[in-house]
Design an enzyme around this catalytic site. Structure first.
Site, PDB file in Angstrom:
ATOM      1  N   ALA A  45      15.551  11.730  15.857  1.00 18.42           N
ATOM      2  CA  ALA A  45      14.512  12.577  16.449  1.00 18.42           C
ATOM      3  C   ALA A  45      13.667  11.781  17.436  1.00 18.42           C
ATOM      4  CB  ALA A  45      13.637  13.185  15.349  1.00 18.42           C
ATOM      5  N   HIS A 267      20.480  15.411  -3.725  1.00 17.41           N
ATOM      6  CA  HIS A 267      21.845  15.458  -3.208  1.00 17.41           C
ATOM      7  C   HIS A 267      22.837  15.289  -4.358  1.00 17.41           C
ATOM      8  CE1 HIS A 267      25.355  14.718  -0.764  1.00 17.41           C
ATOM      9  NE2 HIS A 267      24.664  14.874   0.341  1.00 17.41           N
ATOM     10  N   SER A 285      29.174  11.001   1.079  1.00 18.48           N
ATOM     11  CA  SER A 285      28.997  12.135   1.970  1.00 18.48           C
ATOM     12  C   SER A 285      29.409  13.470   1.348  1.00 18.48           C
ATOM     13  CB  SER A 285      29.816  11.922   3.243  1.00 18.48           C
ATOM     14  OG  SER A 285      29.864  13.095   4.014  1.00 18.48           O
ATOM     15  N   ARG A 338      23.641  22.218  -1.733  1.00 14.32           N
ATOM     16  CA  ARG A 338      23.329  21.004  -2.489  1.00 14.32           C
ATOM     17  C   ARG A 338      22.478  21.276  -3.720  1.00 14.32           C
ATOM     18  NH1 ARG A 338      22.075  16.941   2.615  1.00 14.32           N
ATOM     19  NH2 ARG A 338      24.262  16.697   3.248  1.00 14.32           N
ATOM     20  N   HIS A 430      17.197  12.760  -1.919  1.00 17.17           N
ATOM     21  CA  HIS A 430      17.840  12.501  -0.632  1.00 17.17           C
ATOM     22  C   HIS A 430      16.952  12.859   0.560  1.00 17.17           C
ATOM     23  CE1 HIS A 430      20.929  12.064   2.347  1.00 17.17           C
ATOM     24  NE2 HIS A 430      20.992  13.349   2.609  1.00 17.17           N
ATOM     25  N   GLU A 454      12.679  15.044  10.410  1.00 18.47           N
ATOM     26  CA  GLU A 454      12.367  15.195   8.993  1.00 18.47           C
ATOM     27  C   GLU A 454      10.876  15.041   8.713  1.00 18.47           C
ATOM     28  OE1 GLU A 454      13.899  13.484   4.625  1.00 18.47           O
ATOM     29  OE2 GLU A 454      14.580  12.535   6.483  1.00 18.47           O
ATOM     30  N   ARG A 464      18.007  22.190   2.390  1.00 15.20           N
ATOM     31  CA  ARG A 464      18.719  21.944   3.649  1.00 15.20           C
ATOM     32  C   ARG A 464      20.220  21.979   3.422  1.00 15.20           C
ATOM     33  NH1 ARG A 464      21.162  17.738   5.984  1.00 15.20           N
ATOM     34  NH2 ARG A 464      20.310  16.111   4.613  1.00 15.20           N
ATOM     35  N   LEU A 470      20.872  16.072  11.127  1.00 19.04           N
ATOM     36  CA  LEU A 470      21.146  15.513  12.447  1.00 19.04           C
ATOM     37  C   LEU A 470      20.955  16.574  13.522  1.00 19.04           C
ATOM     38  CD1 LEU A 470      24.342  13.361  11.707  1.00 19.04           C
ATOM     39  CD2 LEU A 470      21.940  12.831  11.343  1.00 19.04           C
TER      40      LEU A 470
END
Length: 667
Positions: A45, A267, A285, A338, A430, A454, A464, A470
């Site tokens: 960002a 997460h 991931s 998630r 996370h 964020e 999210r 991203l």
């Protein structure tokens, strides 16, 4: 109680952003040369914002506590970045991305912002390809996509398991171009310790050189906070150990409202904790859930045997495995959002079916994918009746091409080969959906003070979706803030350079120095980490994946006690004018000890379950989140009034005109 003005434009949702850009004020190129902007944080960002603002002609001062913007925590993002380009021809669109994001956030996000995010998402991919980001490509050379949790399409662009790193290098290269031209002045190893407000406007910061200890003043016509989230309030998280909330918390204490602090993401695919000595956790991931199947033993006896080291997962027959996400959520299976996947894992482990020594792990198994890809490759290569060994060899090669660096990382940490033995995963802190409140222009409640990525309360609502961090960071930095900040700066073209020899700068610098001197001179008995770990334990156990009234009330009281003890007994070795990481941590943990209390207060105030905020007293018979749209369909924005316990609540009521609000279901 103030009703917050989001400043979302009127009109059809698909026209809001276009009409807004057509009607906001602009700054002409000659005047941009006379305007200074400070950007705090140089991750995706902050880096993209700094590069774009400098490209437009503004003078940018960029601050990073790392030795280089390349070390920002954005580098750790693995799985990909979302964009609604519909390259796979599977029905994706801007509206579909908008819908999935609002639904995934459990209807606690602002419609106008989310649609804009979807609208500009495609531009991000074009920008990054032009920068040379090596996105994965299919056999024809076109950009490839994969799927992430909470969606029924493939819209995630990726570069193996290192997407964040590649995108950050793209933003960094754009920054370097402007640094070379003198349009960005880069302050590496500098940490913002306060914001300076003059006549109600953000006019600069106080920063500390982390190498020499020097305190410096920096002025600007606007200040942009892009310093990331506050996940390290839990001590153990997937965040880098240096990730902190100091910049966000300092501006909160100077008038910027803090929104939805209890909306924090757990997460589901993290390498399980292995002992009390750990300082951070490592993420696997979410992209792995495309091909990995999550399971625990069906029989409690098998689970106990595994926990005792008497049984291997490969020794458990297929019919004795509980693929519980596929069982509970057949429509989405292993690709549920998630928050849903995390709670489901916790439920199985709490019931005794965990698969490591602590009973806090589930399996992520690639055997089926390896076999599937192996047979497909054998068919492609014309190999008839391939042996099991050949199928496995071919299948593992495909998995390695897609996820090789992730598998390598797992093996180095756990010392097990995930090609042969299922990975063990467990939920961990996370991402933070809460953050500094901003309007449609990304401005906080303090004029001239902006928050992006964020650091703001974001576009994600209460949860999210994977690969959207991203997307939001780069959308804010490349395509939103550079437009909207001009609307404010158009009124600053006659202001001239902002002096730093003013009472406001004097006062802010004095407060910063007094706090630093306190830490160095306090003759305490405990380290900073001692207090941080105590805070993290309270946060995880009572303000973690599941919350209840009693636990939250206890957490608030315990955090207050830890904070009181901290100010009496913290010990910081070393001196002021040197590289002193304990001194850095002391200031950050002091802020976490205040933020943690507000976090618990917000969770106690929100009498519902939604997304990552799960109150045990508000759930369906099947254990799903039970929202209260009548009473809690709002953004909770907290105003600092002297103590976290005395924070004043302001509400931004959420309106849904383009999406039907209904119970979220992934079954």
């Amino acid at each position: 109680m103030t009703t917050l003005q989001s400043k979302v434009p009127q009109g059809p949702i698909k026209d809001k952003w276009t009409n807004h850009k057509n009607n906001i004020n602009l700054v002409n190129p000659a005047n941009k040369r006379n305007i200074d902007i400070i950007v705090i944080g140089t991750g995706l960002a902050g880096g993209s914002a700094a590069a774009t603002l400098a490209e437009l002609g503004y003078n940018v001062k960029a601050f990073a506590y790392q030795d280089s913007p390349r070390r920002a925590h954005s580098i750790a993002a693995q799985g990909g970045i979302n964009a609604s380009k519909n390259y796979m021809g599977d029905g994706d669109s801007d509206y579909r991305l908008f819908y999935d994001t609002v639904k995934g956030g459990d209807y606690r996000s602002r419609e106008g912002n989310v649609y804009r995010l979807a609208e500009v998402s495609g531009n991000i991919i074009d920008q990054c390809v032009a920068q040379g980001v090596p996105f994965a490509r299919d056999y024809g050379g076109l950009l490839d996509n994969r799927s992430f949790g909470g969606v029924l399409v493939s819209r995630t662009f990726y570069a193996k398991g290192q997407t964040g790193q590649q995108l950050l290098l793209g933003a960094y290269s754009a920054m370097n171009r402007q640094i070379a031209k003198g349009k960005i002045t880069m302050y590496n190893r500098h940490e913002m310790l306060d914001v300076v407000i003059i006549d109600g406007k953000a006019r600069g910061i106080i920063a500390r050189n982390l190498i020499t200890g020097e305190i410096s003043r920096h002025s600007a016509h606007a200040v942009v906070i892009a310093s990331g989230g506050y996940g390290n309030v839990y001590f153990l998280s997937t965040n880098a150990m240096g990730s902190n909330a100091t910049a966000a918390w300092k501006v909160h204490k100077k008038g910027a409202y803090f929104a939805n602090p209890c909306f924090t993401q757990i997460h589901p695919t993290c390498i399980p904790r292995s002992g009390d000595y750990q300082s951070k956790l490592t993420l696997m991931s979410e992209s792995l859930r495309n091909d990995g199947r999550i399971w625990v033993p069906k029989n409690i006896e098998d689970a106990k045997a595994i926990q005792e080291g008497k049984l291997r997962p490969t020794e458990i027959a297929e019919e004795n495995r509980d693929y519980y996400l596929e069982r509970r959520y057949p429509a989405f299976g292993n690709l549920v959002p998630r928050d849903v996947a995390s709670r489901a894992a916790k439920e199985r482990c709490d019931a005794g079916y965990g698969v490591n020594k602590t009973g806090e792990a589930v399996y992520l198994d690639f055997a089926s994918a390896i076999e599937r890809y192996g047979k497909e490759q054998a068919h492609i290569q014309g190999i008839h009746n391939p042996s099991e060994e050949k199928v496995r060899e071919l299948g593992e090669a495909i998995i390695e091409a897609k996820y090789g660096n992730l598998f390598q990382m797992y093996e180095k940490i756990v010392d097990e080969n995930p090609y042969k033995t299922p990975m063990m995963i467990y939920p961990a802190t996370h991402y933070t959906m809460g953050g500094i409140w901003v309007d449609y222009n990304l401005m906080t409640t303090v004029p001239g003070l902006y928050a992006i990525g964020e650091a703001n309360f974001s576009d994600h609502g209460a949860n999210r979706l994977g690969a959207s961090a991203l997307m939001q960071g780069l959308a804010d930095g490349y395509f939103v803030l550079p437009y909207t900040i001009g609307d404010y700066l158009a009124n600053e073209i006659r202001t001239g350079a902002i002096p730093t020899d003013t009472p406001e700068f004097d006062e802010a610098e004095k407060a910063v120095k007094e706090r630093i001197d306190f830490f160095i001179n306090n003759k305490g008995t405990h380290s900073v980490d001692y207090f941080h770990k105590k805070l993290g334990k309270v946060m995880w156990e009572k303000v973690g994946m599941a919350r209840n009234v009693q636990g939250l009330e206890e957490a608030i009281k315990e955090i207050q006690e830890i904070r009181e003890d901290f100010w009496k007994n913290v010990k910081v070795p070393g001196s002021v004018n040197e590289f002193n990481q304990e001194l850095e941590k002391a200031g950050r943990v002091a802020d976490f000890l205040e933020l943690g209390e507000l976090f618990a207060k917000d969770a106690l105030n929100r009498n519902e379950s939604c997304g990552g905020h799960f109150r045990e007293d508000y759930q369906t018979d099947e254990g799903e989140a039970l929202r209260d749209d009548e009473n809690y369909s709002y953004v909770a924005a907290w105003e600092y009034t002297g103590k976290p316990s005395e924070a004043k609540l302001h509400k931004e009521q959420l309106e849904f005109k383009d999406i039907e609000v209904k119970t979220r279901s992934y079954k």
